[in-house]
Scaffold this motif. Structure first.
Motif, PDB file in Angstrom:
ATOM      1  N   GLY A 196      41.729  31.070  48.761  1.00 25.54           N
ATOM      2  CA  GLY A 196      42.359  30.634  47.669  1.00 25.54           C
ATOM      3  C   GLY A 196      42.328  31.209  46.308  1.00 25.54           C
ATOM      4  N   ALA A 197      42.826  30.757  45.125  1.00 24.64           N
ATOM      5  CA  ALA A 197      43.055  31.714  44.398  1.00 24.64           C
ATOM      6  C   ALA A 197      41.760  31.662  43.261  1.00 24.64           C
ATOM      7  CB  ALA A 197      44.158  30.437  43.361  1.00 24.64           C
ATOM      8  N   GLU A 198      40.874  30.534  43.642  1.00 28.76           N
ATOM      9  CA  GLU A 198      39.513  30.775  42.999  1.00 28.76           C
ATOM     10  C   GLU A 198      38.606  32.156  43.174  1.00 28.76           C
ATOM     11  OE1 GLU A 198      40.457  28.488  45.119  1.00 28.76           O
ATOM     12  OE2 GLU A 198      39.917  26.480  44.671  1.00 28.76           O
ATOM     13  N   ALA A 199      38.952  32.790  44.542  1.00 24.92           N
ATOM     14  CA  ALA A 199      38.293  33.935  45.120  1.00 24.92           C
ATOM     15  C   ALA A 199      38.116  35.140  44.230  1.00 24.92           C
ATOM     16  CB  ALA A 199      39.059  34.236  46.329  1.00 24.92           C
ATOM     17  N   GLY A 200      36.885  35.681  44.135  1.00 26.34           N
ATOM     18  CA  GLY A 200      36.550  36.818  43.406  1.00 26.34           C
ATOM     19  C   GLY A 200      37.455  37.909  44.227  1.00 26.34           C
ATOM     20  N   GLY A 201      37.613  39.104  43.462  1.00 29.48           N
ATOM     21  CA  GLY A 201      37.937  40.566  44.263  1.00 29.48           C
ATOM     22  C   GLY A 201      39.676  40.419  44.349  1.00 29.48           C
ATOM     23  N   HIS A 202      39.986  41.151  45.220  1.00 29.72           N
ATOM     24  CA  HIS A 202      41.516  41.324  45.346  1.00 29.72           C
ATOM     25  C   HIS A 202      41.929  40.205  45.847  1.00 29.72           C
ATOM     26  CE1 HIS A 202      40.812  45.639  44.473  1.00 29.72           C
ATOM     27  NE2 HIS A 202      42.275  45.487  43.694  1.00 29.72           N
ATOM     28  N   ARG A 203      43.425  39.891  45.791  1.00 33.01           N
ATOM     29  CA  ARG A 203      44.128  38.927  46.566  1.00 33.01           C
ATOM     30  C   ARG A 203      44.564  39.723  47.900  1.00 33.01           C
ATOM     31  NH1 ARG A 203      43.126  34.721  45.595  1.00 33.01           N
ATOM     32  NH2 ARG A 203      45.030  33.895  46.479  1.00 33.01           N
ATOM     33  N   GLY A 204      44.291  38.888  48.904  1.00 31.10           N
ATOM     34  CA  GLY A 204      44.831  39.471  50.154  1.00 31.10           C
ATOM     35  C   GLY A 204      46.338  39.340  50.474  1.00 31.10           C
ATOM     36  N   THR A 205      47.246  38.684  49.434  1.00 31.25           N
ATOM     37  CA  THR A 205      48.494  38.435  49.640  1.00 31.25           C
ATOM     38  C   THR A 205      49.325  39.621  50.220  1.00 31.25           C
ATOM     39  OG1 THR A 205      48.541  36.993  47.970  1.00 31.25           O
ATOM     40  CG2 THR A 205      50.752  37.794  48.387  1.00 31.25           C
TER      41      THR A 205
ATOM     42  N   GLY B  10      45.073  27.244  45.126  1.00 33.21           N
ATOM     43  CA  GLY B  10      43.908  26.924  45.194  1.00 33.21           C
ATOM     44  C   GLY B  10      43.204  26.286  46.601  1.00 33.21           C
ATOM     45  N   SER B  11      42.131  26.695  46.921  1.00 33.94           N
ATOM     46  CA  SER B  11      41.440  26.536  48.015  1.00 33.94           C
ATOM     47  C   SER B  11      41.366  24.949  48.625  1.00 33.94           C
ATOM     48  CB  SER B  11      40.116  26.694  48.353  1.00 33.94           C
ATOM     49  OG  SER B  11      39.643  27.882  47.875  1.00 33.94           O
ATOM     50  N   PHE B  12      41.408  24.175  47.755  1.00 31.79           N
ATOM     51  CA  PHE B  12      41.626  22.705  47.833  1.00 31.79           C
ATOM     52  C   PHE B  12      43.109  22.246  48.351  1.00 31.79           C
ATOM     53  CE2 PHE B  12      40.214  18.025  47.479  1.00 31.79           C
ATOM     54  CZ  PHE B  12      38.784  18.334  47.375  1.00 31.79           C
ATOM     55  N   ALA B  13      43.748  22.895  47.806  1.00 31.74           N
ATOM     56  CA  ALA B  13      45.371  22.413  48.401  1.00 31.74           C
ATOM     57  C   ALA B  13      45.771  23.255  49.668  1.00 31.74           C
ATOM     58  CB  ALA B  13      46.361  22.989  47.545  1.00 31.74           C
ATOM     59  N   LEU B  14      45.204  24.764  49.635  1.00 32.49           N
ATOM     60  CA  LEU B  14      45.620  25.511  50.627  1.00 32.49           C
ATOM     61  C   LEU B  14      44.955  25.278  52.218  1.00 32.49           C
ATOM     62  CD1 LEU B  14      47.317  27.928  51.488  1.00 32.49           C
ATOM     63  CD2 LEU B  14      45.294  29.371  50.545  1.00 32.49           C
TER      64      LEU B  14
ATOM     65  N   GLY C 254      35.666  30.248  45.915  1.00 35.37           N
ATOM     66  CA  GLY C 254      35.099  28.948  45.459  1.00 35.37           C
ATOM     67  C   GLY C 254      33.889  28.424  45.925  1.00 35.37           C
ATOM     68  N   VAL C 255      33.476  28.929  47.133  1.00 33.00           N
ATOM     69  CA  VAL C 255      32.334  28.190  47.987  1.00 33.00           C
ATOM     70  C   VAL C 255      31.175  28.839  47.456  1.00 33.00           C
ATOM     71  CG1 VAL C 255      31.478  27.817  50.242  1.00 33.00           C
ATOM     72  CG2 VAL C 255      33.859  27.924  49.783  1.00 33.00           C
ATOM     73  N   MET C 256      30.329  28.235  46.942  1.00 33.88           N
ATOM     74  CA  MET C 256      29.152  28.677  46.212  1.00 33.88           C
ATOM     75  C   MET C 256      27.593  27.922  46.748  1.00 33.88           C
ATOM     76  SD  MET C 256      30.219  31.102  44.114  1.00 33.88           S
ATOM     77  CE  MET C 256      28.788  31.493  43.063  1.00 33.88           C
ATOM     78  N   ASP C 257      27.767  26.865  47.349  1.00 33.84           N
ATOM     79  CA  ASP C 257      26.736  26.162  47.857  1.00 33.84           C
ATOM     80  C   ASP C 257      27.065  25.311  49.054  1.00 33.84           C
ATOM     81  OD1 ASP C 257      28.048  24.000  46.664  1.00 33.84           O
ATOM     82  OD2 ASP C 257      26.610  24.150  44.796  1.00 33.84           O
TER      83      ASP C 257
ATOM     84  N   GLY D 145      34.316  35.313  41.436  1.00 35.37           N
ATOM     85  CA  GLY D 145      35.369  34.179  41.557  1.00 35.37           C
ATOM     86  C   GLY D 145      34.996  33.196  40.353  1.00 35.37           C
ATOM     87  N   GLN D 146      35.848  32.025  40.527  1.00 36.12           N
ATOM     88  CA  GLN D 146      35.684  31.063  39.487  1.00 36.12           C
ATOM     89  C   GLN D 146      34.407  30.177  39.488  1.00 36.12           C
ATOM     90  OE1 GLN D 146      39.497  29.111  40.030  1.00 36.12           O
ATOM     91  NE2 GLN D 146      40.523  29.981  38.350  1.00 36.12           N
ATOM     92  N   GLY D 147      33.978  30.520  40.931  1.00 32.70           N
ATOM     93  CA  GLY D 147      32.456  29.554  40.854  1.00 32.70           C
ATOM     94  C   GLY D 147      31.328  30.448  40.459  1.00 32.70           C
TER      95      GLY D 147
END
Ligand SMILES: Cc1cc2nc3c(=O)[nH]c(=O)nc-3n(C[C@H](O)[C@H](O)[C@H](O)COP(=O)(O)O)c2cc1C
Length: 359
Positions: free
Chosen positions: A174-183, A194-198, A215-218, A323-325
């Motif tokens: 998802g777009a929240e992720a840290g680091g390079h986009r795998g696109t 975003g992860s929630f939609a994807l 964005g998964v932190m816990d 990432g955004q988290g």
């Protein structure tokens, strides 16, 4: 907690410690693997010898499965890019950092084929990849050796492509992720879903296990990802400030202080879009975004600057992927982060089911 992912890989927990090139250490991978998660060596920038050393280190300290993550090179990467403007932008920074003028010689990055050879020779249990789809010969070689494959997708279309070529499971980034986009498909505008939609859209489209990244932190994030149709999560930012992390001490400090508004996506460091803590360099290059040389050219053009900046402790020019988290990152040991995630996820899932009104 058994899922399609844990059954496929033979691990006890639905958690992948992300392979983070330049940050992951063998100690981090061993700690994750011995906790029951899938540890991953971030091998993208490693020479074949260094990669082999890390693999042997991990093998000597765990009997559990682990993965190696590599970057799939672009088939038609052009070297005809005009580098003059970037050289001019970089020149005063190099002077400031006490570096000589940039040499004209093209840097020689480690070759994917050589890195892969090491993965095959060492019989690594899981091959994880990003930035593309491996050639059929690579997929066949992995299959023949019983090596499972994890590919990275940032859209439903990419996930379907990975399924088509025979990938064992799909990391949905998802777009929240840290680091390079795998696109890796040629989108006119970079898809930042975003992860929630994807996650649920990919889970509906493919029949492979989906691993949610971003964005998964816990434990709340793990429970949510499972609810959305994922069979596991891949976590990167959560481990950045752990004692096992290879991130520079100042980078770790920034991770501990950063909040959700502090990250941005940029091509300034590598020529490929990536999410990190905002720096002066990212802001300085924002106006030149369209003329930044493509990955991996820009990565190698800025390499010496990043290295010297790290030596001098100048975070302005360091890449600090996160990432955004990031606000939720802790300095706990990898094993403690993993066990906290599992315990919290179990509490959350139990709480949800016991609060649900019975007809
Ligand atoms: C510092 C850092 C380096 C990363 N390097 C890689 C890499 O080498 N290969 C890869 O597939 N993903 C890499 N990623 C992305 C992760 O695989 C994963 O998608 C991401 O960390 C998930 O989002 P999160 O950071 O919010 O946990 C990196 C992430 C971070 C934070």
């Amino acid at each position: 907690m058994q899922t399609a992912f844990t059954q496929l890989i033979g691990v006890s927990l639905p958690i992948v410690q992300a392979g983070m090139a330049g940050v992951t250490t063998p100690e981090m991978v061993v700690a994750a693997a011995n906790s029951g998660a899938l540890g991953t060596i971030g091998g993208g920038y490693l020479s074949p010898d260094a990669l082999r050393q890390q693999i042997r280190h991990v093998k000597s300290r765990t009997n559990n499965p682990f993965a190696v993550n590599l970057f799939i090179p672009k088939a038609n990467a052009s070297d005809a890019t005009d580098l003059k403007q970037m050289r001019e932008i970089l020149a005063p920074i190099r002077t400031r950092l006490g570096l000589d003028a940039m040499s004209d010689a093209a840097p020689e990055p480690p070759r994917f084929e050589d890195q892969l050879q090491v993965v095959l020779e060492e019989g690594v249990p899981v091959f994880s990849f990003t930035f593309g789809v491996p050639a059929p010969a690579v997929m066949d070689a992995c299959k023949q050796q019983g090596i499972l494959t994890l590919g990275t997708a940032t859209t439903v279309e990419e996930a379907l492509e990975l399924e088509r070529v025979g990938t064992s499971a799909i990391v949905v980034q998802g777009a929240e992720a840290g680091g390079h986009r795998g696109t890796f498909l040629p989108y006119v505008r970079e898809p930042l879903i975003g992860s929630f939609a994807l996650i649920p859209q990919v889970a509906d489209a493919v029949s492979l296990p989906v691993i949610a990244a971003g964005g998964v932190m816990d434990g709340r994030g793990l429970a949510a990802a499972l609810a959305l149709g994922a069979a596991a999560v891949q976590m990167g930012t959560a481990f950045l400030a752990s004692p096992e992390s290879g991130a520079h001490p100042l980078y770790q400090e920034r991770v501990k202080q950063a909040i959700e508004t502090d990250t941005d996506v940029t091509k300034a460091y590598s020529g490929k879009l990536a999410r990190g803590i905002r720096t002066k360099w990212m802001e300085q290059l924002a106006t030149y975004h369209a003329s930044i040389p493509p990955y991996p050219i820009q990565h190698y053009m800025t390499q010496e600057i990043r290295k010297r900046a790290a030596e001098l402790g100048m975070t302005d020019y360091m890449s600090m992927w996160a990432g955004q988290g990031v606000r939720l990152a802790t300095e706990h040991f990898v094993a403690d982060i993993i066990s906290d995630v599992m315990q919290q996820a179990q509490r959350v899932i139990h709480g949800l089911s016991s609060n649900w009104p019975t007809a």
